[in-house]
Write a protein that holds these residues in place. Sequence first.
Motif, PDB file in Angstrom:
ATOM      1  N   HIS A 217     -42.681  79.434 -48.443  1.00 23.15           N
ATOM      2  CA  HIS A 217     -42.366  80.027 -49.750  1.00 23.15           C
ATOM      3  C   HIS A 217     -42.957  79.237 -50.923  1.00 23.15           C
ATOM      4  O   HIS A 217     -42.622  79.532 -52.073  1.00 23.15           O
ATOM      5  CB  HIS A 217     -40.845  80.143 -49.903  1.00 23.15           C
ATOM      6  CG  HIS A 217     -40.216  81.103 -48.944  1.00 23.15           C
ATOM      7  ND1 HIS A 217     -40.209  82.463 -49.152  1.00 23.15           N
ATOM      8  CD2 HIS A 217     -39.596  80.897 -47.744  1.00 23.15           C
ATOM      9  CE1 HIS A 217     -39.589  83.053 -48.126  1.00 23.15           C
ATOM     10  NE2 HIS A 217     -39.211  82.130 -47.265  1.00 23.15           N
ATOM     11  N   GLU A 513     -33.795  83.345 -47.199  1.00 18.64           N
ATOM     12  CA  GLU A 513     -35.107  83.939 -46.921  1.00 18.64           C
ATOM     13  C   GLU A 513     -35.398  85.106 -47.864  1.00 18.64           C
ATOM     14  O   GLU A 513     -36.547  85.296 -48.283  1.00 18.64           O
ATOM     15  CB  GLU A 513     -35.164  84.423 -45.462  1.00 18.64           C
ATOM     16  CG  GLU A 513     -35.281  83.313 -44.433  1.00 18.64           C
ATOM     17  CD  GLU A 513     -36.669  82.694 -44.379  1.00 18.64           C
ATOM     18  OE1 GLU A 513     -37.576  83.175 -45.087  1.00 18.64           O
ATOM     19  OE2 GLU A 513     -36.843  81.706 -43.635  1.00 18.64           O
ATOM     20  N   GLY A 516     -36.231  83.477 -51.078  1.00 18.35           N
ATOM     21  CA  GLY A 516     -37.212  82.402 -50.964  1.00 18.35           C
ATOM     22  C   GLY A 516     -36.799  81.172 -51.730  1.00 18.35           C
ATOM     23  O   GLY A 516     -37.643  80.497 -52.335  1.00 18.35           O
TER      24      GLY A 516
END
Length: 664
Positions: A217, A513, A516
Amino acid sequence: MPVTNTLAQPPGGTSKTVIFIGGGPRAAMVLERLAANRAGLFSGRLAVHVVEPHAPGSGRIWRQDQSPLLKLNSRAADVTMFTDDSVECAGPAVAGPSLVQWAAGVVDGSITDVPVPTEELARQLAGLRPETFPTRQLQSMYLEWFFRRTVRALGPQVPVTVHRDHAVEVTAEGNGYLVRLDSGAQLRGDAVVVAVGHTDSVPEPASTRFAGFAARHKLFHTPPAYTNDVDFSALQPGQEAIVSGMGLAFVDLMVLLMEGRGGRFAEAPGGALRYLPSGKEPVLWAGSRRGVPYRSKISAELSGDPPGPPRYLTAGAVAALHEQHGGLDFRQHLWPLLAKDAAFGYYRELFTGHPGRVTLPWSAFVPRFDAVPWYSDERRRLVNQAVPRAADRLEFEELDHPLAGMAFAGPGDMQAAVSTHIREDLRLRDGGANSETLGLFLALLGVYFELGRLVPMDLLTPSSRRQVSGWWHGFFSYVDSGPPASRLREMLALHDAGYLRFLGPALQVDTDEARGLFTASSPQTGHTVAAAALIEARLPPPAVAGSANPLLRTLHESGLGAEEHTGAGPAAAGTGKLLVDSRARLVGADGGTRPGLYAVGPATSGWGGGAFARPNSNAAPFRDSDALARQILTDVAAPASAAADELSRTRLGAAVNLLHSSLA
């Protein structure tokens, strides 16, 4: 190129060689003890090699080329490398100046064998006072001077060769050892001392996961590391960063990212500090298991009776426990004695230094305190009766976790609670009105060193070894090895200016996730912070198989060294430390030891005593270094046949112990 003190080879006769792998302060201390003890134990020729990629004496952690803003967490009067008459050891004491005395000698010209200091270091030398917390740069000058002085004390008959290189492998060769260096050079020695200090390691699974997440990320992440060696340039001004850890590594981080980026502190009304930003600072969200920083160092002086030796943790008490229980459990058998001794030091100063805050005379309190166990209702009733104010009563669980059990409605309440805690810590420790905190400090320091003297690691149950290197060392560091009070005042100023925020205790760090981002929360607030940066502010954990140091890995792979384990069978867990016996001899994979192969310092399972100590304190580093130096000289003086017999005996003993364990 190697450098020597005078001669390339010692004169006449068969020579014996000792190789130090690592040349930091702990190695220098052992080397000084070799010089002090050599005449009485070894009359032959002796040569010494020191393998150290950084400057000998200071090593990596104390090297001079680090930020001048970083300081020791010890006062100048509390730092010495010299063994004085208080040290209970077999070798002779050799007097020498403490750090503050050395600085005065450099300034007045009585000590001349130092390089010309920079203008900044000259200013620090001139301004150093006993109560000053000196910079690590200044400490490096002292340590390197001590090393040079020790080399001279060995004299031209004992050449000392320094190799500015890394050792990558040790192999047994007959009755001696072959040490291979990164450059390809090889050294042969009769004795090897592994003194590598704090080393880096392969990141643990959680850190590896965070690193992978950051790479995917394009986030900022630093695993555990020595703070001065990390490149923080990618952290942008105003960027929020989650910080996991609030110990000494966090203090260094705070200094480097704030004052190190051009900010400064100014005095505010009432003695507080005000932070004047440079505009280059990030914003730090800091949390940890406790959720608060280490306790500050104490500026008070004792007002009451002087401290004495431990009263409950004694040789007789330890022997009785060992006879009754065999292997000693740290929490069940030893901690109650340690706690009672530490509390005795605290209450002695409270009762004799501040009698207006208690209802009993000290002479009446002591016999009743002697008669009750630490963990007992009787002890609590006695203290409640004798100490009217609850704030003056000492409970170690509350001291260790000051925010435990508190409920917070949100992040604002947490900010207020941590700020209040820091201000209260400064009130108690930065002034003379509460000198009982110094009584606790000195008593805890005394039992910390006494425990290592009285209780060999071999007496502890396997699970207790993890408790000692984990909770006990962490608790001692939290109470007795914190930063100067000025650093906590700086924390408050940064918090008031908006550059430091507190996450709370029982910190939980994770990844999101979908967004990020890294996340952090404390179960006591229910509030979650998300940020594009995560800093794991602590030193890497010890590691053998997973060490970034090739020497530790090859010692483990070859079987010359073994990792310390707790528990037995499938439940056994490694501590990451090289296993040593009570004489600092490296224990191999077969359970035996070899003459002439030793290891000391934080990479080992031995009692941690630090690299230097307070003067006139009978400190463990001096006792241990003297014992090791005498062991080395005794081993190299022994004929080869005796060394071979000793090797056979240790291997036979290891085999017998293994057989008994399997039968049990």
